[in-house]
Design an enzyme around this catalytic site. Structure first.
Site, PDB file in Angstrom:
ATOM      1  N   LYS A 117       0.358  -2.439   0.470  1.00 37.57           N
ATOM      2  CA  LYS A 117      -0.192  -3.294  -0.594  1.00 37.57           C
ATOM      3  C   LYS A 117      -1.465  -2.693  -1.196  1.00 37.57           C
ATOM      4  O   LYS A 117      -1.586  -2.534  -2.409  1.00 37.57           O
ATOM      5  CB  LYS A 117      -0.513  -4.698  -0.033  1.00 37.57           C
ATOM      6  CG  LYS A 117       0.658  -5.388   0.611  1.00 37.57           C
ATOM      7  CD  LYS A 117       0.273  -6.729   1.201  1.00 37.57           C
ATOM      8  CE  LYS A 117      -0.660  -6.676   2.376  1.00 37.57           C
ATOM      9  NZ  LYS A 117      -0.133  -5.981   3.574  1.00 37.57           N
ATOM     10  N   SER A 151      -0.571 -12.529   2.828  1.00 37.23           N
ATOM     11  CA  SER A 151      -0.112 -13.822   2.289  1.00 37.23           C
ATOM     12  C   SER A 151       1.290 -14.159   2.800  1.00 37.23           C
ATOM     13  O   SER A 151       2.254 -14.176   2.027  1.00 37.23           O
ATOM     14  CB  SER A 151      -0.177 -13.851   0.761  1.00 37.23           C
ATOM     15  OG  SER A 151       0.368 -12.705   0.162  1.00 37.23           O
TER      16      SER A 151
HETATM   17  P1  ADP Z   1      -1.478  -2.769   3.574  1.00 37.82           P
HETATM   18  O1  ADP Z   1      -2.504  -2.928   2.500  1.00 37.82           O
HETATM   19  O2  ADP Z   1      -0.134  -3.345   3.177  1.00 37.82           O
HETATM   20  O3  ADP Z   1      -1.928  -3.244   4.911  1.00 37.82           O
HETATM   21  P2  ADP Z   1      -2.115   0.026   3.410  1.00 37.82           P
HETATM   22  O4  ADP Z   1      -2.025   0.300   1.937  1.00 37.82           O
HETATM   23  O5  ADP Z   1      -3.474  -0.188   3.998  1.00 37.82           O
HETATM   24  O6  ADP Z   1      -1.151  -1.215   3.756  1.00 37.82           O
HETATM   25  O7  ADP Z   1      -1.416   1.206   4.229  1.00 37.82           O
HETATM   26  C1  ADP Z   1      -0.151   1.709   3.893  1.00 37.82           C
HETATM   27  C2  ADP Z   1       0.011   3.126   4.469  1.00 37.82           C
HETATM   28  O8  ADP Z   1       1.320   3.590   4.193  1.00 37.82           O
HETATM   29  C3  ADP Z   1      -0.948   4.119   3.871  1.00 37.82           C
HETATM   30  O9  ADP Z   1      -1.395   4.993   4.883  1.00 37.82           O
HETATM   31  C4  ADP Z   1      -0.075   4.863   2.834  1.00 37.82           C
HETATM   32  O10 ADP Z   1      -0.522   6.173   2.609  1.00 37.82           O
HETATM   33  C5  ADP Z   1       1.287   4.849   3.514  1.00 37.82           C
HETATM   34  N1  ADP Z   1       2.446   4.897   2.589  1.00 37.82           N
HETATM   35  C6  ADP Z   1       3.541   5.679   2.732  1.00 37.82           C
HETATM   36  N2  ADP Z   1       4.446   5.468   1.753  1.00 37.82           N
HETATM   37  C7  ADP Z   1       3.916   4.521   0.960  1.00 37.82           C
HETATM   38  C8  ADP Z   1       4.372   3.863  -0.215  1.00 37.82           C
HETATM   39  N3  ADP Z   1       5.549   4.122  -0.781  1.00 37.82           N
HETATM   40  N4  ADP Z   1       3.596   2.924  -0.749  1.00 37.82           N
HETATM   41  C9  ADP Z   1       2.400   2.608  -0.187  1.00 37.82           C
HETATM   42  N5  ADP Z   1       1.900   3.184   0.911  1.00 37.82           N
HETATM   43  C10 ADP Z   1       2.651   4.147   1.503  1.00 37.82           C
END
Ligand code: ADP
Length: 203
Positions: A40, A108
């Site tokens: 996200k 959420s």
């Molecule tokens: P959230 O906010 O949902 O908790 P984060 O954005 O903090 O998740 O972390 C997502 C992780 O997944 C990051 O390390 C990001 O680099 C990795 N990732 C791999 N593929 C994707 C993708 N398609 N979209 C978003 N993040 C990705």
């Protein structure tokens, strides 16, 4: 639920429409939802960079950031999660009034809470974007080390482990964030904004 009495809404001479004309884009909420580690935050910030480069006014409301201030008094119990999302929804609504494209990155987990935010906004202003990554992948990524802690019982009420996540029923967009590249996800969001007339071509 309001405790305030004798408060009267003051209408501004500068309306949302004026702000849209000035900004050359509509203001909406891009509501990213999904498990911790689903992507996200990463996608919201990457989309924001694209929008900024295109001259749009944007702001990201991020789960961890609002918990320092606005929602610093709230924990992760079901009641606190409800209140957290309610406050964020109200803030997002103010940003929309201010003409800004708001991108929110909150787990959420409850359908009803997301529906409530949708319902305080005008029809067509709320884009629910489901970041759909299997929990196994989120857990492998374990960006913040929280899954490990949750499995060890050190974090209570952790979504996907000890607290439920209710999958969106009819989101505006589903991103397969476990399988797709970040760039593809960002492109899909940008295409959605074009399709729905948020971004005015050559505006
Ligand atoms: P959230 O906010 O949902 O908790 P984060 O954005 O903090 O998740 O972390 C997502 C992780 O997944 C990051 O390390 C990001 O680099 C990795 N990732 C791999 N593929 C994707 C993708 N398609 N979209 C978003 N993040 C990705």
């Amino acid at each position: 639920m309001s405790k305030s009495t004798n408060v009267v809404w003051h209408h501004s001479a500068i309306t949302r429409e004026h702000r849209h004309q000035l900004n050359k884009h509509r203001s909406v909420v891009l509501w990213f939802t999904g498990l911790s580690g689903a992507g996200k935050s990463t996608i919201a910030h990457a989309v924001e960079e694209k929008l900024y480069a295109a001259g749009c006014r944007t702001f990201v409301l991020d789960g961890d950031n609002v918990r320092h201030g606005l929602c610093g008094d709230l924990g992760f119990s079901p009641e606190d999660r409800v209140e957290n999302i309610r406050r964020v929804g109200e803030v997002a609504k103010l940003f929309v009034e201010a003409g800004v494209i708001v991108l929110t990155a909150f787990i959420s987990p409850f359908r009803l809470d997301r529906a409530r935010v949708r319902n305080i906004l005008q029809h067509g202003d709320f884009f629910e974007i489901y970041c759909d990554a299997p929990i196994e992948i989120c857990e492998q990524r374990d960006v913040k080390g929280l899954y490990k802690k949750a499995r060890a019982g050190l974090v209570v009420d952790f979504t996907g482990v000890s607290s439920p996540y209710e999958v969106p029923v009819n989101p505006e967009l589903t991103l397969m964030t476990g399988a797709m590249e970040l760039n593809q996800c960002v492109d899909q969001v940008m295409q959605l904004l074009q399709r729905r007339g948020v971004l005015v071509p050559n505006g």
